[in-house]
Design an enzyme around this catalytic site. Structure first.
Site, PDB file in Angstrom:
ATOM      1  N   LYS A  86       0.857  -1.185   0.000  1.00  7.43           N
ATOM      2  CA  LYS A  86       0.000   0.000   0.000  1.00  7.43           C
ATOM      3  C   LYS A  86       0.893   1.235   0.000  1.00  7.43           C
ATOM      4  CE  LYS A  86      -3.943   1.691   2.769  1.00  7.43           C
ATOM      5  NZ  LYS A  86      -4.767   1.411   3.974  1.00  7.43           N
ATOM      6  N   SER A 102      -9.765   1.238   3.076  1.00  8.35           N
ATOM      7  CA  SER A 102      -8.989   2.086   2.198  1.00  8.35           C
ATOM      8  C   SER A 102      -7.925   1.338   1.396  1.00  8.35           C
ATOM      9  CB  SER A 102      -8.299   3.179   3.029  1.00  8.35           C
ATOM     10  OG  SER A 102      -7.353   2.595   3.912  1.00  8.35           O
ATOM     11  N   SER A 132      -9.593  -1.282   7.213  1.00 16.55           N
ATOM     12  CA  SER A 132      -9.070  -1.159   5.845  1.00 16.55           C
ATOM     13  C   SER A 132      -8.395  -2.389   5.250  1.00 16.55           C
ATOM     14  CB  SER A 132      -8.105   0.006   5.769  1.00 16.55           C
ATOM     15  OG  SER A 132      -8.834   1.191   5.707  1.00 16.55           O
TER      16      SER A 132
HETATM   17  N1  GLN Z   1     -13.111   3.034   6.602  1.00 14.67           N
HETATM   18  C1  GLN Z   1     -12.435   3.482   7.755  1.00 14.67           C
HETATM   19  C2  GLN Z   1     -12.186   4.971   7.650  1.00 14.67           C
HETATM   20  O1  GLN Z   1     -12.541   5.519   6.676  1.00 14.67           O
HETATM   21  C3  GLN Z   1     -11.166   2.700   7.965  1.00 14.67           C
HETATM   22  C4  GLN Z   1      -9.950   3.257   7.354  1.00 14.67           C
HETATM   23  C5  GLN Z   1      -8.708   2.468   7.661  1.00 14.67           C
HETATM   24  O2  GLN Z   1      -8.744   1.416   8.297  1.00 14.67           O
HETATM   25  N2  GLN Z   1      -7.585   3.014   7.244  1.00 14.67           N
HETATM   26  O3  GLN Z   1     -11.664   5.568   8.527  1.00 14.67           O
END
Ligand code: GLN
Length: 471
Positions: free
Chosen positions: A78, A153, A177
């Protein structure tokens, strides 16, 4: 034979028997990326030259009899992970041209293990999002249906593994995420215990929630990678000194007599009925394998999303303050709408006069959510539940409704609030799209989660299903 479809454990044998070289394997992945990534958009940067160089070095070591588990295996990371000399954007135009001076500890460990980095993956900018649509480099598509989101994400890392554009991918999980896109793309995703894997050299989102994990094609592979990435790091004061267990041997133990909790708050009306059915069927399978399913309650679950979006935005507003466009990066006007929204929310909940009403109260409820798990784990060894309340949705469906997008995190944020590990494994399909099951355990119980997940994968084939992609 298409070697790009194999798990790490399978391809390791081929490499050691010289049925394929690391250079050939790396080229096969690069070729697939070349053919498919224009459609999928899983990569921001492809590191072809560096990858072929690393693969060549790996082949030399293999020729000398070195059979280290990840030697010569192509993977992606990532774009939150700093990579020395290789552009690292965090999915944001703020860091569009940023070239780090050093690599994240996890990446250094990968280099030491001889794994081959083929590229840096697309993601929601700064890891803010649950769909991949907040990337400043365009949305990533779900390989099971290109009109659908892959989750976020970690959209790119998930899609690279699901579409066979890398044999595993390293990512981050702050509120789901890794587990959520794993579930929506039909692959295995691990969020380890907070502190199990070093956060050093990874762009910070919300520092008391951020966890470094990975995507794989099987639980067996997931255990293999954690053995490499876990452990104390002097550069990260929150990394744990607890010894790293031998995960590979834990996998082989059966699950007879294990107590697995079924939290009633995770099977409520907001849950899609197909997802509910799929997860319940998977839990029934665990019962057949000898586990005992026990109804439990995690009473503060309903506050999870609220607590998370107060505390996480507070930490985000502080962490993003360093991107001021002075020492590196573009100026603050290049922040996207979602980052701005979080900076404003976070600044608000920390402001004098609001701090007690929001931040302090959310911190108290964080403790209560953690206690819910402590109490549950006195009765059960692990918990099984859904990952995402729905299967993947259509691109564009929730992007203009931030609250609807935040609510998609309802079953994942609690593990980050409590710092416990979570493993997402493929459990079936609903309307043609993958559905995952989530396994949660006490802190540092990754071995138990791997054991349950592996035994499940030995008797099911959901994790071996592949999307139909034109090549
Ligand atoms: N969907 C969650 C957010 O938008 C998780 C994001 C993540 O784990 N980086 O914060």
């Amino acid at each position: 034979m298409d070697f790009t479809r194999l798990t790490i454990a399978q391809v390791r044998k081929k490499l050691d028997r010289k049925e394929i070289s690391s250079v050939e394997l790396t080229k096969a992945y690069l070729e697939r990326i070349g053919k498919l990534d224009r459609k999928l958009n899983a990569y921001i940067t492809v590191t072809e030259k560096e990858a072929l160089h690393t693969a060549k070095k790996a082949d030399e070591k293999i020729a000398q009899g070195d059979a280290s588990p990840l030697l010569g295996i192509p993977f992606s990371a990532k774009d939150m992970y700093l990579t020395k000399g290789i552009r690292t954007t965090a999915g944001s135009k703020v860091l569009e041209n940023y070239i780090p001076q050093y690599s994240a500890t996890v990446l250094e460990k990968m280099e030491h293990a001889g794994a081959v980095l083929v590229g840096k993956n697309n993601q929601d900018a700064w890891a803010h999002g649950a769909s991949g649509e907040h990337s400043d480099f365009g949305p990533t598509k779900n390989p099971w249906n290109l009109a659908y989101i892959p989750g976020g994400s970690s959209s790119g890392p998930a899609v690279s593994v699901a579409a066979d554009l890398a044999s595993f991918a390293i990512a981050t999980d702050t509120g789901g995420s890794i587990r959520q896109p794993a579930s929506l793309c039909g692959i295995t995703g691990l969020k380890p215990t907070y502190g199990r894997v070093s956060r050093y050299g990874v762009v910070a989102m919300a520092s008391s929630f951020d966890t470094m994990g990975h995507f794989t094609r099987s639980v067996e592979d997931s255990a293999l990678i954690l053995s490499v990435t876990a452990g104390y790091d002097e550069h990260d004061a929150t990394s744990s000194e607890k010894p790293v267990p031998h995960y590979a041997s834990e996998l082989k133990k059966n699950i007879k007599g294990l107590k697995i909790g079924m939290p009633k708050e995770y099977f409520t009306s907001g849950l899609d009925s197909n997802v509910s059915k799929t997860v319940k069927t998977a839990m029934h399978k665990l019962e057949e394998l000898g586990a005992e399913i026990i109804p439990i309650s995690l009473p503060h679950t309903q506050y999870g999303v609220g607590v998370y979006y107060i505390l996480q935005t507070a930490e985000v507003s502080s962490n993003l303050a360093r991107y001021d466009g002075i020492r590196y990066g573009n100026n603050r006007e290049t922040f996207g709408d979602e980052a701005k929204r979080r900076i404003m929310l976070g600044t608000f909940v920390l402001a004098h006069g609001y701090y007690d009403a929001y931040y302090k109260r959310a911190m108290k409820i964080r403790t209560l959510i953690r206690q819910d798990f402590d109490i549950a784990f006195r009765k059960v060894d692990a918990i099984a539940c859904p990952v995402s309340p729905t299967p993947a949705w259509k691109i564009g469906e929730k992007v203009s409704d931030p609250l609807a997008m935040y609510l998609a995190d309802i079953f994942t944020v609690t593990a980050n609030i409590a710092g416990i590990p979570g493993l997402a494994i493929p459990a079936g399909f609903a309307m043609g799209m993958p559905v995952g099951m989530q396994l949660l355990g006490p802190q540092f119980s990754e071995d138990i989660l791997f054991r349950i997940g592996h035994q499940y994968q030995l008797t099911t084939d959901w994790h071996t299903r592949k999307p139909d992609l034109p090549v």
